[in-house]
Scaffold this active site. Structure first.
Site, PDB file in Angstrom:
ATOM      1  N   GLY A   1       0.852  -1.191   0.000  1.00  0.00           N
ATOM      2  CA  GLY A   1       0.000   0.000   0.000  1.00  0.00           C
ATOM      3  C   GLY A   1       0.881   1.231   0.000  1.00  0.00           C
TER       4      GLY A   1
ATOM      5  CG  ASP B   1      -3.806   5.695  -4.959  1.00  0.00           C
ATOM      6  OD1 ASP B   1      -2.935   5.123  -4.277  1.00  0.00           O
ATOM      7  OD2 ASP B   1      -3.595   6.138  -6.115  1.00  0.00           O
TER       8      ASP B   1
END
Ligand SMILES: Nc1nnc(-c2c[nH]c3ncc(-c4c[nH]c5ccccc45)cc23)o1
Length: 333
Positions: A85, A191
């Site tokens: 991540g 995102d």
């Protein structure tokens, strides 16, 4: 861990987990929370009592749960595709008793953002990676989630090249279902991109909410630039305020990546020559010229609606889900 020393990992509900996250958020920013004084011990809250077996308040790596590297879904994928991540590497986890397979993201406490856990805890949806719990051990937060063992869309694209139109439509619809729900609650993911869409046997889910926010006004005024440049909307790049429509533009950019095998802009403006795409995104029209000639007109129409430069004229997730191109009938070629 001396025998008999009790840990402090407990089963609880979302409220308990959010209270735990609030406590460690203080610790993350230097404020030592009294209840976490034994940071070398384990503490945490697990939501999933059926599949995750706590022993004497412990959920220790190699005792109660094992971590493994993800199996390669595609032969040619290099280690660069090990999921990570914004601030944490993601491993495959397996409960030692129930054999439940999960994803486990390891986030150093100094990099921890509440949204890494809070959004998934508060907003459950079948197309959002389900949160199973969080355990803090030695200043690393272990976040346990639903595992997309089919890997990410990026891994599939880098291994198998452009996706077929029917596959693009299927992934797009799965993501739109998540965005319709999140946007309905004022949550911006920030995102949306192929590496944050993971595949399971019968669905795809959104992951990595570390940059997400829940809006309190109609417009979100950013304090920092959030996202991955090639997929960013023009209004986000300008930093003058944006809303949930920015995720729709990023999904349109992701659709171009799925149809062509490359992120938008990079073929016309190679990364070696262009260290940043922010100016390009601001100055040039949306990358519709990158839509392949082979793309059907209905799907092209979806891309026009998703990549509209003006967010007010850009379609919402609910509107796009109504588009006939995303509901192909079996007799369509
Ligand atoms: N950044 C992030 N935050 N949460 C996740 C996450 C939750 N469940 C998951 N399941 C699979 C994968 C994954 C990504 N690329 C892969 C390539 C091969 C195999 C698996 C994957 C990632 C996750 O990822």
């Amino acid at each position: 861990c001396p025998p008999g020393q009790e840990g402090d990992v407990q089963y609880g509900n979302v409220t308990d987990l959010l209270a735990f996250i609030s406590r460690i958020s203080g610790t993350a920013h230097g404020v030592q929370a009294p209840s976490l004084v034994h940071l070398n011990n384990e503490t945490g809250v697990l939501l999933n009592k059926k599949d995750m077996i706590v022993q004497n308040g412990h959920y220790r790596l190699d005792s109660e749960v094992s971590l493994f590297p993800w199996k390669r879904n595609y032969r040619s994928v290099d280690s660069a595709h090990i999921p990570k991540g914004a601030f944490g590497r993601v491993h495959l986890a397996e409960d030692c008793v129930t054999r439940k397979r999960m994803a486990c993201k390891l986030i150093p406490l100094e990099h921890f953002r509440r949204s890494d856990v809070e959004i998934q805890a508060r907003f459950g949806h079948e197309n959002v990676a389900q949160l199973f719990g969080a355990v803090l051990k030695e200043r690393t937060l272990h976040v346990f989630m639903e595992a997309g063992e089919g890997g990410s869309v990026l891994e599939k694209l880098d291994s198998c090249g452009p996706m077929r139109e029917a596959e693009v439509i299927w992934v797009t619809r799965q993501v739109l279902q998540a965005l319709e729900y999140l946007h309905g609650h004022g949550v911006i993911h920030h995102d949306i991109k192929p590496s944050n869409i993971v595949l399971m046997s019968a669905k795809a889910v959104l992951v990595d909410f570390g940059l997400s926010v829940q809006m309190t006004e109609d417009v979100y005024i950013p304090r920092d630039l959030r996202g991955t440049e090639m997929y960013m909307s023009p209004e986000l790049v300008l930093c003058g305020g944006h809303d949930t429509k920015t995720d729709i533009y990023s999904l349109g950019s992701t659709m171009i990546h799925m149809l062509t095998g490359s992120a938008p802009w990079v073929r016309r403006f190679p990364r070696t020559a262009y260290p940043s795409y922010l100016y390009i995104i601001h100055k040039y029209a949306p990358p519709l010229e990158e839509v392949p000639d082979s793309c059907s007109n209905p799907l092209r129409s979806v891309l026009h609606s998703a990549l509209h430069r003006n967010p007010a004229l850009r379609s919402s997730a609910s509107q796009l889900l109504q588009h006939h191109a995303l509901h192909p009938t079996t007799n369509q070629t």
